[in-house]
Structure formats: structure tokens, C-alpha cells
Motif scaffolding. Structure first.
Motif, short mmCIF file in Angstrom:
data_model
loop_
_atom_site.label_atom_id
_atom_site.label_comp_id
_atom_site.label_asym_id
_atom_site.label_seq_id
_atom_site.Cartn_x
_atom_site.Cartn_y
_atom_site.Cartn_z
N SER A 264 0.77 -1.35 -0.01
CA SER A 264 0.15 0.09 -0.09
C SER A 264 0.90 1.23 0.02
N ASN A 265 2.08 0.93 0.18
CA ASN A 265 3.05 2.30 0.21
C ASN A 265 3.89 2.38 -1.02
N MET A 266 3.48 1.44 -2.08
CA MET A 266 4.49 1.35 -3.19
C MET A 266 3.41 1.42 -4.38
N ASP A 267 2.23 1.22 -4.43
CA ASP A 267 1.35 1.27 -5.54
C ASP A 267 0.24 2.07 -5.08
N SER A 268 -0.61 2.29 -6.16
CA SER A 268 -1.97 2.85 -6.04
C SER A 268 -3.12 1.92 -6.62
N GLY A 269 -2.92 0.62 -6.44
CA GLY A 269 -3.99 -0.47 -6.94
C GLY A 269 -3.82 -0.67 -8.25
N MET A 270 -4.24 -1.86 -8.59
CA MET A 270 -4.31 -2.36 -10.11
C MET A 270 -5.34 -1.90 -10.96
N PHE A 271 -5.09 -1.44 -12.26
CA PHE A 271 -6.04 -0.82 -13.06
C PHE A 271 -7.27 -1.79 -13.31
N TYR A 272 -8.45 -1.17 -13.09
CA TYR A 272 -9.76 -1.70 -13.05
C TYR A 272 -9.88 -2.82 -14.21
N GLY A 273 -9.80 -2.40 -15.51
CA GLY A 273 -10.05 -3.14 -16.46
C GLY A 273 -9.19 -4.48 -16.41
N ILE A 274 -7.91 -4.46 -15.91
CA ILE A 274 -7.25 -5.49 -15.75
C ILE A 274 -7.74 -6.41 -14.82
N GLN A 275 -8.54 -6.20 -13.68
CA GLN A 275 -8.85 -6.61 -12.62
C GLN A 275 -10.40 -7.58 -13.13
N LYS A 276 -11.00 -6.98 -14.06
CA LYS A 276 -12.21 -7.33 -14.32
C LYS A 276 -11.92 -8.63 -15.41
N GLY A 277 -10.60 -8.29 -16.32
CA GLY A 277 -10.30 -9.52 -17.20
C GLY A 277 -9.59 -10.37 -16.55
N ALA A 278 -8.96 -10.33 -15.39
CA ALA A 278 -8.49 -11.23 -14.51
C ALA A 278 -9.59 -12.14 -14.02
N ILE A 279 -10.73 -11.62 -13.62
CA ILE A 279 -11.85 -12.27 -12.96
C ILE A 279 -12.29 -13.18 -14.02
N GLU A 280 -12.45 -12.69 -15.33
CA GLU A 280 -13.11 -13.86 -16.36
C GLU A 280 -12.15 -14.82 -16.65
N ALA A 281 -10.76 -14.41 -16.59
CA ALA A 281 -9.64 -15.66 -16.73
C ALA A 281 -9.83 -16.58 -15.72
N LEU A 282 -10.01 -16.36 -14.58
CA LEU A 282 -10.05 -17.28 -13.38
C LEU A 282 -10.96 -18.15 -13.41
N LYS A 283 -12.19 -17.89 -14.15
CA LYS A 283 -13.50 -18.44 -14.12
C LYS A 283 -13.40 -19.61 -15.30
N LEU A 284 -12.39 -19.41 -16.22
CA LEU A 284 -12.38 -20.44 -17.26
C LEU A 284 -12.44 -21.81 -16.71
N ASP A 285 -12.94 -22.80 -17.43
CA ASP A 285 -12.94 -24.12 -17.09
C ASP A 285 -11.88 -24.90 -17.40
N LYS A 286 -11.60 -26.25 -17.09
CA LYS A 286 -10.54 -27.04 -17.49
C LYS A 286 -10.31 -27.21 -19.05
N SER A 287 -11.29 -26.85 -19.76
CA SER A 287 -11.25 -26.96 -21.13
C SER A 287 -10.02 -25.83 -21.73
N TRP A 288 -9.93 -24.86 -20.96
CA TRP A 288 -9.13 -23.90 -21.56
C TRP A 288 -7.49 -24.52 -21.12
N PHE A 289 -7.46 -25.09 -20.02
CA PHE A 289 -6.07 -25.65 -19.80
C PHE A 289 -5.68 -26.76 -20.88
N LEU A 290 -6.69 -27.80 -21.22
CA LEU A 290 -6.55 -28.69 -22.04
C LEU A 290 -6.28 -27.88 -23.68
N GLU A 291 -6.88 -27.12 -24.04
CA GLU A 291 -6.52 -26.34 -25.37
C GLU A 291 -5.14 -26.04 -25.27
N GLN A 292 -4.76 -25.33 -24.30
CA GLN A 292 -3.41 -24.78 -24.01
C GLN A 292 -2.35 -25.65 -24.20
N ASN A 293 -2.51 -26.71 -23.49
CA ASN A 293 -1.75 -27.83 -23.29
C ASN A 293 -1.52 -28.76 -24.66
#
Length: 382
Positions: A264-293
Motif C-alpha cells: 500500500s506504500n508502493m502502488d495505488s492499486g491495479m487498473f480496474y479493467g485488468i482486474q475485470k479481465g482477470a476475473i473472467e480468466a479465473l472463471k475459465l473451466d478445464k477446457s482452457w488448460f486442455l486447449e493450451q496444453n
């Protein structure tokens, strides 16, 4: 004459910072360099993730300072991710802290827990940032060996013989980079017991769990791990978001609070849009990993062929985003060998020595390069 701080005498410019500058200069001269050195995913994030950041642009408050702890929804999604994939229950309000990439977490953790002169156990070979950050905060790196004959796992008998009286923190990294060793719950149990015995804060750096790995594990799965352990994780490799800078640290609320004091003394928080994108990424199911792998497996098979052409040996059971290969007998000096390939074959790979002295005699290939380019490299060695 204004002099720099003494702490800069303890570190060098990061290897990839200087080496990639050299590679770019060669490319500017017209050299057809193929870069198989760095682990920056070339694949794209999911379309759902990109849409989420685009849609977020018009949300109220999207362009203002954000919470140092990140959006509650992001923390909750990170906790759910650990519940879904590791069966670990975390309080999203107190045991999860989003980071701007896990690399900043290494610095935040070190600043939060290390005093000048404290000892830090660092794997050899291991991620160079563990050492550089330890030096920057005035602590003392104490290297512990990882060797092929021990499956790149710590030798606990050797560790117990070391003077551990001043050791405050220990870095571990499984699945391991650079070696690709997968680790195990049995190993994590030994590490947690060791940390409890010696009152050491144990930090597992865990960004490769889902890359070419059928058995993702977390150190927090061990009973009582939260008493002595933290885990770093990242969306960079798993979700092709390395440039977005999204990571997390998870564990005991008291430890998380200490890290937050620094953050909290070194930054001012993560950009909102990136947080929203990260939320969607973490919701992806195992088919995402299978496709990448499926993509990474094809690339890895080609890299295995390349390693064989170079008469290198490797472990077919290794996991993660790289292939760690042992140079053939008779070849000495990994950095010299890498430079030879760069200037004679227009190929950049990573020498094992940048990860520590136990990396001598090894090279590392990245899988962050498309199949056609790997085939082009193979042609250069026909």
C-alpha cells in the motif's frame, strides 16, 4: 558527482534485460534470430477475457485509483479458483492479496519480513530474482542445492547440516523453473515440517501448475501449512497474460496484512479493467488448460527433437513452460555454447548458469514460440 546507492553494487542488470537488447541489435542488423530464450507466452488470452477488459472501460470509476487489496470480486474469484482446483478454503477478505504480477510479490514479501543480515534459503538453480531481491534488501542469500540425482528437490540432510540460526525465509518453486521438476505433496509436507522446526517463512512460487501438468498442487494443501507458508501465483503463464501483470499471494491473514503494509506504500492499486479481465480468466473451466496444453505438447515434442539434434539429454516427464536439457559430455561452458548458437545459427536459448552454479552444463528452451519457427530451427541443424 552523485553516486548510486550501495545496494546497487549487490546486483547486476537482469540477464534478459541486457541479453535481449543484444538480440534486438542483431535483428536490427538483419539477422534472422529466433528467440527460444524467454518465457513470455505468445498465445492470446481468451476472447472472454479481452471482452471483459473492453467492456470495463465505460464502468463508473474504471479510471480512478483502485483499492490496494483489489476488487472484492477479484479476491473472491481467486479464492474460488483455489477451492476449485486445489480444494483449499481461503477467506477472500483476509487470506488473498492480488498483486501486479508475482514478481512484485517477491519484493513485497522480502521487505515485509527480512531485516538486514537475515538469512534467506534460495534454490540453486532457481529464479534469479530471489537472489537479487534478497541482496537489495540487505539480507544474506544462502543457497541450497537442487540436483538431477535428487529429482531437483532439496536434500534435507544437507540442509540440516547448515547453520540455519539466522534464516528467516525460504524460497521454493514447484513445479520448478528452470528444471521442470513437478514436486509432490510428500515434498511439500517435508518442507512444511522443516519450516516449522526452524521457524522459517516458506514461500512457494507456483505459476506453472497448469502448464503441461496433469497434477496441479499447492503447498497450502498440506495440513498446517498456513502457519509457516505463503504461496505466490500468477495469471501470466496460465492465461497468457504476462504483460497484464496479475498475480496473487495467499496464506495466513497476519502474513497477508504485513505484505499489504508494504504494497500500500508502493502502488495505488491495479487498473480496474485488468482486474475485470482477470476475473473472467479465473472463471475459465478445464477446457482452457486442455486447449493450451495441446498446443504446448506439440511444441515440446519438436523441442525434444531439437534437443536430440544437439545431442542433449532431457526428462520427458518434466512439466511447465520450458525444456531443461543437459549438454553433451565434452561441452563446457553453457554461456559460451549459447553464444555460439546465437552467432552461428541465429538461435537464442538460455544458459543454465543464469539460474545458479548448478545450472552449468544445462540449457533451457522456451515453449513460447510457434511450431513453424521451431521447425525452422530444426532445419538449421540438418
Amino acid at each position: 558527482m552523485i553516486t548510486t546507492a550501495n545496494r546497487l553494487n549487490t546486483v547486476e542488470e537482469y540477464y534478459f534485460s541486457s541479453k535481449l537488447r543484444e538480440v534486438r541489435e542483431l535483428m536490427a542488423q538483419g539477422k534472422p534470430i529466433i528467440n527460444m530464450g524467454i518465457g513470455s507466452p505468445d498465445l492470446k488470452p481468451s476472447k472472454l477475457v479481452v471482452q471483459a477488459i473492453q467492456n470495463a472501460m465505460n464502468d463508473a470509476g474504471a479510471h480512478q485509483y483502485q483499492s490496494y487489496q483489489g476488487l472484492p470480486e477479484l479476491r473472491k474469484t481467486m479464492a474460488n479458483f483455489y477451492e476449485t482446483h486445489f480444494e483449499i478454503s481461503l477467506d477472500f477478505n483476509s487470506e488473498v492479496l492480488p498483486l501486479m504480477g508475482s514478481k512484485e510479490g517477491i519484493m513485497h514479501i522480502s521487505l515485509a519480513f527480512l531485516n538486514e543480515g537475515d538469512g534467506v534459503l534460495i534454490p540453486n538453480p532457481g529464479y534469479p530474482t530471489y537472489t537479487s531481491v534478497t541482496n537489495l534488501v540487505g539480507a544474506n542469500p544462502i543457497f541450497y542445492d537442487l540436483k538431477a540425482e535428487n529429482n531437483w528437490e532439496p536434500n534435507f540432510e544437507a540442509l540440516e547440516k547448515q547453520d540455519l540460526s539466522k534464516v528467516k525465509l525460504m524460497w521454493v518453486n514447484y513445479p520448478n523453473m528452470p528444471t521442470g521438476a513437478s514436486g509432490s505433496i510428500d515434498l511439500f509436507e517435508k518442507l512444511v515440517a522443516f519450516a516449522k522446526k526452524h521457524q522459517i517463512l516458506l514461500v512457494n512460487d507456483n505459476p506453472y501448475s497448469f502448464v503441461l501438468n496433469d497434477n496441479p498442487i499447492s503447498i497450502l494443501q498440506v495440513d498446517g501449512a498456513k502457519e509457516v507458508a505463503l504461496e505466490l501465483n500468477s495469471l501470466s503463464k496460465t492465461y497468457n497474460m504476462s504483460g497484464w501483470r496479475v498475480g496473487m499471494v495467499l496464506g495466513n491473514s497476519k502474513y497477508i496484512d504485513a505484505i499489504l503494509k508494504v504494497k500500500s506504500n508502493m502502488d495505488s492499486g491495479m487498473f480496474y479493467g485488468i482486474q475485470k479481465g482477470a476475473i473472467e480468466a479465473l472463471k475459465l473451466d478445464k477446457s482452457w488448460f486442455l486447449e493450451q496444453n495441446a498446443i504446448y505438447k506439440k511444441r515440446r515434442d519438436l523441442v525434444f527433437q531439437l534437443a536430440e539434434k544437439l545431442k542433449c539429454s532431457y526428462d520427458k516427464n518434466s512439466v511447465g513452460l520450458f525444456v531443461w536439457a543437459k549438454l553433451p559430455s565434452g561441452i563446457t561452458g553453457a554461456e559460451g555454447y549459447v553464444n555460439q548458437l546465437l552467432y552461428e545459427k541465429d538461435l537464442f536459448i538460455t544458459p543454465g548458469t543464469i539460474f545458479g552454479s548448478n545450472g552449468e552444463g544445462y540449457i533451457r528452451f522456451s515453449l513460447c514460440i510457434d511450431e513453424e519457427k521451431i521447425k525452422e530451427v530444426l532445419k538449421r541443424f540438418q
